[in-house]
Every structure is written in structure tokens, then in C-alpha cells.
Design a protein around this motif. Sequence first.
Motif, PDB file in Angstrom:
ATOM      1  N   LEU A  40      10.567 -21.012  28.816  1.00 29.46           N
ATOM      2  CA  LEU A  40      10.570 -19.616  28.377  1.00 29.46           C
ATOM      3  C   LEU A  40      11.331 -18.805  29.404  1.00 29.46           C
ATOM      4  CD1 LEU A  40       9.436 -17.324  26.491  1.00 29.46           C
ATOM      5  CD2 LEU A  40       7.533 -17.144  28.126  1.00 29.46           C
ATOM      6  N   ILE A  41      12.277 -17.978  28.962  1.00 28.33           N
ATOM      7  CA  ILE A  41      13.025 -17.116  29.882  1.00 28.33           C
ATOM      8  C   ILE A  41      13.011 -15.687  29.370  1.00 28.33           C
ATOM      9  CG2 ILE A  41      14.518 -18.992  30.658  1.00 28.33           C
ATOM     10  CD1 ILE A  41      16.757 -17.829  28.976  1.00 28.33           C
ATOM     11  N   GLY A  42      13.026 -14.749  30.311  1.00 28.03           N
ATOM     12  CA  GLY A  42      13.109 -13.339  29.962  1.00 28.03           C
ATOM     13  C   GLY A  42      14.553 -12.883  29.897  1.00 28.03           C
ATOM     14  N   VAL A  43      14.829 -11.979  28.990  1.00 30.10           N
ATOM     15  CA  VAL A  43      16.166 -11.419  28.823  1.00 30.10           C
ATOM     16  C   VAL A  43      16.080  -9.936  29.142  1.00 30.10           C
ATOM     17  CG1 VAL A  43      18.143 -11.143  27.276  1.00 30.10           C
ATOM     18  CG2 VAL A  43      16.612 -13.117  27.008  1.00 30.10           C
ATOM     19  N   GLY A  44      16.707  -9.525  30.255  1.00 29.84           N
ATOM     20  CA  GLY A  44      16.588  -8.158  30.733  1.00 29.84           C
ATOM     21  C   GLY A  44      17.661  -7.232  30.210  1.00 29.84           C
ATOM     22  N   SER A  45      17.532  -5.950  30.570  1.00 30.72           N
ATOM     23  CA  SER A  45      18.478  -4.893  30.170  1.00 30.72           C
ATOM     24  C   SER A  45      18.601  -4.790  28.656  1.00 30.72           C
ATOM     25  CB  SER A  45      19.854  -5.123  30.808  1.00 30.72           C
ATOM     26  OG  SER A  45      19.772  -5.073  32.215  1.00 30.72           O
TER      27      SER A  45
END
Length: 312
Positions: free
Chosen positions: A167-172
Motif C-alpha cells: 500500500l502506498i500513499g499518493v500525495g499532493s
Amino acid sequence: MIGLPHLSEGKLLDRARRLQQPVLISANALSRWSRRRGWREWTGWSFRLLGNAAGLHTLCLDSAGFSAMVTYGGYPWTVDDYIRLAAAYSFGWWASLDYCVEHQVAGDRDEVLDRISRTVRANIECRLRGDDEGILDTFMPVIQGRLPSDYERCAEALSLTIERAGLIGVGSMCRRPIHGPEGLMAVVDHLDRVLPRLTRLHLFGVKGEALPYLSAFRHRVASIDSQAYGVAARTAARRHNLAKTDAVVADHMEYWVHTQHARLRQPQRQLPIQPPTPDTGPPDDPWEAAIAEARQQIRELIESGDLLGPVL
């Protein structure tokens, strides 16, 4: 996921327990501050507030990257400080420190690229310290970018970490339009094509109106979060000349949750394919080209950890 502004006991936290939605809390909401020396100074974490999380569906931790950059000009806490917070509670996941690239923070292309490199290094530092603390199994890497290809570059630099995490977060994301070659859907579509098949995404701060478009990516998007209901509560309180109490905010939060579930039931929508924004090539001027090459070398040193100095 519900973004909560605090974990203080009261009507808002009670409502979050009753709604039984996963909750995201910002590190900033758990910070302690002092003016003893004449200015506002970060003094540590309010660990006791974590005891109030009992009864919530799930509690996850965000590093507060955007708030820290806009409000303080950078993180008031170190990586070690943040890891101590991440290790203080059994979070569903805790997100890496990262360096957002919204227009309010990164004004030009060089700054965007610099901040992507700092994000890569921050992920590596958080992974290493998280491993030392025995909390690597709940670590969520975070990737950053302005263009869809930026996110791909960031993910490639963190490929081994991402494959392990799942699981990865996607910022901005929170101030990004849905449409357009740099829009939310262009980024998600690009990541869907380039990431490992089993890697899933958490999209930070996504607008609710994007949900019918995201339905096509249910296999890829694990979760989104928002605290948009707080803005709606403040607007309504001003309009009716009311105090913005926790009770008022709780009503708006519950309405927001039901609205998001209704949007998830809407028919799937699709956008036309957007041509990607081309990367600009190297400058024609030899001096500018040399400067650009030097900056790229510095970014590579930052990502590798070979550049000494206050990267974080």
C-alpha cells in the motif's frame, strides 16, 4: 476515511466512533506547543490523546506534510520524533514523511524535482527507523509529483520499499483538479499502468466528486481521506451566525460520510484520455544546462543519503 482534526473527547469523536469509518489523524493534531521563550515552539507529542482512540474503527497516521510546509515552512519535528509517535500506538498504517509539491509550496519545476528527491530520502529514513522500532509492517510509503511521470519516477526510486509495503500513499492530491493532463485521474491512470499489479493506493485529500470516476480503479485504490466536512461546517456556521462547535462539525461529518457512500453507488464515469504533459528538455543555454545537471546530481546525492546536511 474520515480525517479528524483532533482526538479530544467530545461529540465529534463520539460520532466518529458511532459511524465506524476508518479515521486518519495528522501528526500536527497530536503536537504540543509552547510560547515560554516568546515564540511558538514545538515541544513534543500529546501521547495521552491516543488513549481516546478506543472504539474507533481504525486509526491511521499522516505526517502532516502540507500543513507543516505551509504553516511552519518545514517539519518542526525530526524523523526520530515522528517515529516515536508512529511507535506509540497500533496504527492501521503510518505514512512516511514526504515533501508536497502543491503550487503554494513549490513554485517552479526545479523546486518540484528537489522536493521529490527529498521525499525519496524521507521514505528511506522512515523505513530504516521504522524497522529499528519494529513497526515496518504498518509503514506506508508516500510518493510525490506534479506530473503523472513524476510519480512514476518517485515510485521507481522506492521500488523495493513499495513492493514490500503493498500500500502506498499518493500525495499532493487535495488541491488537484479531477480533469486534465495533470489531474487526479491522469495520475491514477498512469500509476495503474506502471505500478506492480498488487500495489494499492491511498489518495490523500481527494474530493468527493471524484469518486464516480475512481470506481473504474477499485482494484487499485484502497482508500481516500478527507476533512472537507470541516470547511462546510465553518461556512454554514458563518452563514447562520453560529459557533462552529464539535456538535455542528459532527453533523456535517455524518452527512459527508453518507454523501460519499452515495457517490460510490453512482454509475461509473469515465474521462477522455488526456495527452501527457511533455517534460521540458535540457536548456539550450550551456550555462543553464550545466546548472540543471548540477541540480540533478545534488538530487541523486540526496536520494542516496550521500549528501550531508539537514535534508529533513
